[in-house]
Design a protein around this motif. Structure first.
Motif, PDB file in Angstrom:
ATOM      1  N   THR A 220      15.341 -33.128 -30.055  1.00 43.26           N
ATOM      2  CA  THR A 220      13.918 -32.895 -29.811  1.00 43.26           C
ATOM      3  C   THR A 220      13.242 -34.225 -29.506  1.00 43.26           C
ATOM      4  OG1 THR A 220      11.866 -31.997 -30.771  1.00 43.26           O
ATOM      5  CG2 THR A 220      13.416 -33.019 -32.294  1.00 43.26           C
ATOM      6  N   GLY A 221      12.450 -34.252 -28.457  1.00 43.69           N
ATOM      7  CA  GLY A 221      11.806 -35.483 -28.022  1.00 43.69           C
ATOM      8  C   GLY A 221      10.349 -35.267 -27.685  1.00 43.69           C
ATOM      9  N   SER A 222       9.580 -36.351 -27.692  1.00 43.53           N
ATOM     10  CA  SER A 222       8.166 -36.266 -27.333  1.00 43.53           C
ATOM     11  C   SER A 222       7.704 -37.608 -26.805  1.00 43.53           C
ATOM     12  CB  SER A 222       7.312 -35.855 -28.546  1.00 43.53           C
ATOM     13  OG  SER A 222       7.351 -36.846 -29.558  1.00 43.53           O
ATOM     14  N   SER A 223       6.620 -37.561 -26.040  1.00 44.65           N
ATOM     15  CA  SER A 223       6.008 -38.781 -25.514  1.00 44.65           C
ATOM     16  C   SER A 223       4.504 -38.598 -25.486  1.00 44.65           C
ATOM     17  CB  SER A 223       6.534 -39.081 -24.100  1.00 44.65           C
ATOM     18  OG  SER A 223       6.035 -40.317 -23.627  1.00 44.65           O
ATOM     19  N   ASP A 224       3.782 -39.620 -25.942  1.00 49.49           N
ATOM     20  CA  ASP A 224       2.334 -39.535 -26.099  1.00 49.49           C
ATOM     21  C   ASP A 224       1.627 -40.428 -25.074  1.00 49.49           C
ATOM     22  OD1 ASP A 224       0.175 -38.471 -28.038  1.00 49.49           O
ATOM     23  OD2 ASP A 224      -0.328 -40.593 -27.818  1.00 49.49           O
ATOM     24  N   TYR A 225       0.470 -39.951 -24.592  1.00 51.84           N
ATOM     25  CA  TYR A 225      -0.278 -40.678 -23.568  1.00 51.84           C
ATOM     26  C   TYR A 225      -1.747 -40.725 -23.966  1.00 51.84           C
ATOM     27  CZ  TYR A 225       3.954 -39.567 -21.006  1.00 51.84           C
ATOM     28  OH  TYR A 225       5.271 -39.434 -20.633  1.00 51.84           O
ATOM     29  N   ALA A 226      -2.303 -41.928 -24.068  1.00 56.79           N
ATOM     30  CA  ALA A 226      -3.715 -42.106 -24.419  1.00 56.79           C
ATOM     31  C   ALA A 226      -4.570 -42.057 -23.164  1.00 56.79           C
ATOM     32  CB  ALA A 226      -3.908 -43.437 -25.141  1.00 56.79           C
ATOM     33  N   PHE A 227      -5.723 -41.360 -23.249  1.00 62.71           N
ATOM     34  CA  PHE A 227      -6.672 -41.286 -22.152  1.00 62.71           C
ATOM     35  C   PHE A 227      -7.791 -42.300 -22.365  1.00 62.71           C
ATOM     36  CE2 PHE A 227      -5.260 -36.671 -22.018  1.00 62.71           C
ATOM     37  CZ  PHE A 227      -4.424 -36.878 -20.930  1.00 62.71           C
ATOM     38  N   PRO A 228      -8.413 -42.769 -21.319  1.00 66.44           N
ATOM     39  CA  PRO A 228      -9.502 -43.747 -21.475  1.00 66.44           C
ATOM     40  C   PRO A 228     -10.745 -43.109 -22.075  1.00 66.44           C
ATOM     41  CG  PRO A 228      -9.277 -43.091 -19.178  1.00 66.44           C
ATOM     42  CD  PRO A 228      -8.109 -42.482 -19.891  1.00 66.44           C
ATOM     43  N   GLY A 229     -11.580 -43.932 -22.662  1.00 66.56           N
ATOM     44  CA  GLY A 229     -12.863 -43.463 -23.195  1.00 66.56           C
ATOM     45  C   GLY A 229     -12.684 -42.537 -24.381  1.00 66.56           C
ATOM     46  N   GLN A 230     -13.446 -41.439 -24.350  1.00 65.17           N
ATOM     47  CA  GLN A 230     -13.468 -40.482 -25.454  1.00 65.17           C
ATOM     48  C   GLN A 230     -12.622 -39.249 -25.174  1.00 65.17           C
ATOM     49  OE1 GLN A 230     -15.111 -41.301 -28.337  1.00 65.17           O
ATOM     50  NE2 GLN A 230     -15.455 -43.277 -27.290  1.00 65.17           N
ATOM     51  N   TRP A 231     -11.638 -39.362 -24.298  1.00 66.26           N
ATOM     52  CA  TRP A 231     -10.846 -38.200 -23.898  1.00 66.26           C
ATOM     53  C   TRP A 231      -9.615 -37.978 -24.772  1.00 66.26           C
ATOM     54  CZ3 TRP A 231     -12.692 -34.644 -20.652  1.00 66.26           C
ATOM     55  CH2 TRP A 231     -13.758 -35.006 -19.836  1.00 66.26           C
ATOM     56  N   GLY A 232      -9.427 -38.793 -25.786  1.00 64.36           N
ATOM     57  CA  GLY A 232      -8.336 -38.557 -26.722  1.00 64.36           C
ATOM     58  C   GLY A 232      -6.968 -38.897 -26.167  1.00 64.36           C
TER      59      GLY A 232
END
Length: 342
Positions: A220-232
């Motif tokens: 099982t794998g996952s990858s996280d991506y941050a959005f700019p500003g207040q988009w989480g």
């Protein structure tokens, strides 16, 4: 009827208690993980098919507990000259799960399930759900309401006949995991190797167990991506693996000993206290030698909902699932999962 009424009271009490705890949570980014659920068909959930689980194992010395409730309503009626199949009823699965971090990258766990069957309270809701979204109703509108009957006959011989309600212990599972990769940070890219062993502690005659010993192994794998500003931030996750099963007691002459399974999904967390999630989960067939595709073909479900954080360590998953492969999984299933990290 008494068992069914008792279960509904317990479920109502849990929902009221959770609602009283609900409050905004502002802390570190909310971890987005797969829903801890799988195909709740009465002929499948008795085997060792696992949930995808998180790609991040528990840190050494830390524990994670989960109390989950799955309510699945099934109606399927098929008949040929040689075979007849009827799955009509509602099942509830209550699971108490524990995961504990050992060493630097390891994790051990255990799942204790309680399984109940009854005539169901969601027959009317499901018909309205299908009508509202324009989904096929099949033979459901003409079926008796509140009936519990799981029955299969082939070549003039009754191979399954279960119509007893009640709440009983299911098959106990032990699990383990090893962190293969961890990118660091709050919600990193991660990869874990997971395994589970299911023991035949339930009753095959009551469909709370399969009578088989099952071993599952998956990545099982996952990858996280941050959005700019207040988009989480957003997370994509996936899992794939295989399941080996000994000869069970449910449709034993047609049961297959090997099955494959997988999950792919994504989630978006606009704040630290809330996330929306959706996933597609499927598996290969558990049975063979049947003209009914619901037995001899694989299943696929779409599961959608979200996660609410009550505190930095306590979360609640709420989800609904719909069968993509009609008949191979329940028409509609509800999932609630209350998790807490110690």
């Amino acid at each position: 009827m008494t068992n069914e009424f008792t279960f509904k009271r317990i479920l109502l009490a849990v929902v009221v208690l959770l609602a009283s705890w609900l409050r905004p949570c502002h802390a570190e980014p909310l971890a987005i993980t797969p829903f801890y659920t799988f195909n709740q068909s009465p002929l499948v959930q008795i085997y060792g098919l696992p949930a995808a689980e998180s790609a991040v194992v528990q840190p050494a010395g830390k524990a994670w507990t989960l109390l989950s409730v799955d309510v699945a309503n099934s109606y399927l009626k098929r008949e040929t000259a040689r075979e007849s199949l009827l799955l009509d009823g509602e099942g509830e699965r209550i699971t108490l799960a524990l995961r504990y971090g050992v060493a630097q990258r390891g994790e051990l766990g255990m799942d204790l399930p309680l399984i109940a069957y009854n005539g169901g309270i969601f027959d009317g809701f499901i018909e309205d759900w299908h009508e509202f979204f324009g989904l096929p109703q099949g033979q459901r509108p003409d079926a008796p309401k509140g009936q519990l009957r799981f029955q299969y006959e082939k070549d003039g011989r009754q191979r399954l006949d279960m119509e007893r309600d009640g709440l009983h212990i299911g098959d106990l599972r032990f699990s383990g995991a090893w962190q293969l990769y961890h990118g660091g940070g709050a919600n990193p890219a991660a990869l874990a190797l997971r395994t589970s062993l299911k023991l035949p502690t339930g009753s095959s005659s009551r469909l709370t167990g399969s009578g088989s010993t099952d071993l599952a192994l998956w990545l099982t794998g996952s990858s996280d991506y941050a959005f700019p500003g207040q988009w989480g931030h957003a997370t994509v996750f996936a899992a794939a693996g295989g399941l080996a099963m000994t000869d069970g007691q449910v449709l034993k002459e047609q049961h297959k000993n090997l099955a494959g399974f997988g999950t792919v999904g994504l989630g978006w967390s606009p704040s630290d206290s809330f996330a929306l999630k959706a996933q597609l989960s499927g598996h290969s067939a558990f049975f063979r030698a049947s003209a009914f595709s619901e037995l001899s073909s694989g299943a696929m479900q779409v599961i959608f909902g979200g996660t609410v954080a009550f505190s930095p360590r306590t979360t609640l998953d709420i989800a609904l699932s719909e069968d993509v492969t009609v008949g191979a999984s329940p028409d509609v299933a509800l999932h609630l999962g209350l998790g807490h990290q110690f």
